[in-house]
Design an enzyme around this catalytic site. Sequence first.
Site, PDB file in Angstrom:
ATOM      1  N   SER A  75       0.829  -1.208   0.000  1.00  0.00           N
ATOM      2  CA  SER A  75       0.000   0.000   0.000  1.00  0.00           C
ATOM      3  C   SER A  75       0.864   1.259   0.000  1.00  0.00           C
ATOM      4  O   SER A  75       1.970   1.279   0.540  1.00  0.00           O
ATOM      5  CB  SER A  75      -0.910   0.008   1.228  1.00  0.00           C
ATOM      6  OG  SER A  75      -1.669  -1.177   1.290  1.00  0.00           O
TER       7      SER A  75
HETATM    8  N1  SAH Z   1      -1.122  -3.893   3.469  1.00  0.00           N
HETATM    9  C1  SAH Z   1      -0.612  -4.760   2.448  1.00  0.00           C
HETATM   10  C2  SAH Z   1      -1.526  -4.652   1.261  1.00  0.00           C
HETATM   11  C3  SAH Z   1      -1.401  -5.751   0.296  1.00  0.00           C
HETATM   12  S1  SAH Z   1      -2.565  -5.668  -1.033  1.00  0.00           S
HETATM   13  C4  SAH Z   1       0.797  -4.324   2.102  1.00  0.00           C
HETATM   14  O1  SAH Z   1       1.106  -3.152   2.301  1.00  0.00           O
HETATM   15  O2  SAH Z   1       1.588  -5.131   1.623  1.00  0.00           O
HETATM   16  C5  SAH Z   1      -3.961  -6.514  -0.352  1.00  0.00           C
HETATM   17  C6  SAH Z   1      -3.763  -7.937   0.049  1.00  0.00           C
HETATM   18  O3  SAH Z   1      -5.046  -8.473   0.367  1.00  0.00           O
HETATM   19  C7  SAH Z   1      -3.174  -8.841  -1.030  1.00  0.00           C
HETATM   20  O4  SAH Z   1      -1.994  -9.427  -0.563  1.00  0.00           O
HETATM   21  C8  SAH Z   1      -4.276  -9.885  -1.258  1.00  0.00           C
HETATM   22  O5  SAH Z   1      -3.775 -11.182  -1.528  1.00  0.00           O
HETATM   23  C9  SAH Z   1      -5.030  -9.846   0.052  1.00  0.00           C
HETATM   24  N2  SAH Z   1      -6.386 -10.382  -0.002  1.00  0.00           N
HETATM   25  C10 SAH Z   1      -7.341 -10.191  -0.958  1.00  0.00           C
HETATM   26  N3  SAH Z   1      -8.442 -10.912  -0.662  1.00  0.00           N
HETATM   27  C11 SAH Z   1      -8.195 -11.569   0.499  1.00  0.00           C
HETATM   28  C12 SAH Z   1      -8.938 -12.498   1.307  1.00  0.00           C
HETATM   29  N4  SAH Z   1     -10.173 -12.918   0.976  1.00  0.00           N
HETATM   30  N5  SAH Z   1      -8.366 -12.961   2.430  1.00  0.00           N
HETATM   31  C13 SAH Z   1      -7.110 -12.596   2.786  1.00  0.00           C
HETATM   32  N6  SAH Z   1      -6.357 -11.730   2.060  1.00  0.00           N
HETATM   33  C14 SAH Z   1      -6.894 -11.236   0.923  1.00  0.00           C
END
Ligand code: SAH
Length: 230
Positions: A75
């Site tokens: 993010s």
């Molecule tokens: N805060 C994280 C954001 C990653 S992007 C960072 O800064 O790295 C959002 C994440 O949500 C992704 O890794 C994706 O795989 C996850 N995600 C999407 N749907 C999900 C679900 N149903 N359960 C768990 N994680 C999920």
Amino acid sequence: MAEAAVTPVEQVGVGMTSARTRDRLIDRLRAQGISNELVLAHMRSVPRHLFVDEALASRAYEDTALPIGHGQTISQPFVVAMMTDALFEGPDQGEKPPRVLEIGTGCGYQTAVLAPFARHVYSVERILPLVERAQRTLRKVGVHNVSVRYADGWHGWRSQAPFQRIIVAAASAGVPRDLLDQLDEGGRLVIPVGKHGAQVLACITRTGEQFSRRIIADVSFVPFVPGMAR
Ligand code: SAH
């Protein structure tokens, strides 16, 4: 002989990941309206460059989302700051909530920023290699009050509920019922809602069986995908 052990790539990394570079990011967040000094201080101390691939380390303190593989992104710092502020702002800031749930661990950067605000952070991610990498990085940077689980975050983390705070890092059309159910009395949920190109960040507060909703900003997140990745 410490100098001799440093590779040229690491040297570039040092320049672009120095305290001064990090300070510039914090100044920028402040200029964009982030005024929560605790959030700014914690974000200054988390080494974001260790959460991204080495090839991207020099860009780690730009205020931008970066790829972390598997079609996902770390993010944008401004968004992390805004969400963390929304989650913890208020008069009870001195008292750490015992249990915070994060959905979408990704690389674990937001997890590390949340950790000092909570007694324990429970984080759920649906892509196994990201879970493993986040666990390694969090250990490496000395964040220990977190548990990362490979599971479908659509259903929260029932055995650890209720949570005083829940944060979701992926956008869905609606708010999953299980997340509302697992929110503690007086608890707060920060979640992006809406379709791609028309998402808003919502802050939902629970009072009994009532859920009040406040819209914080327009945002752009990867989709909240029900089910686990294979
Ligand atoms: N805060 C994280 C954001 C990653 S992007 C960072 O800064 O790295 C959002 C994440 O949500 C992704 O890794 C994706 O795989 C996850 N995600 C999407 N749907 C999900 C679900 N149903 N359960 C768990 N994680 C999920």
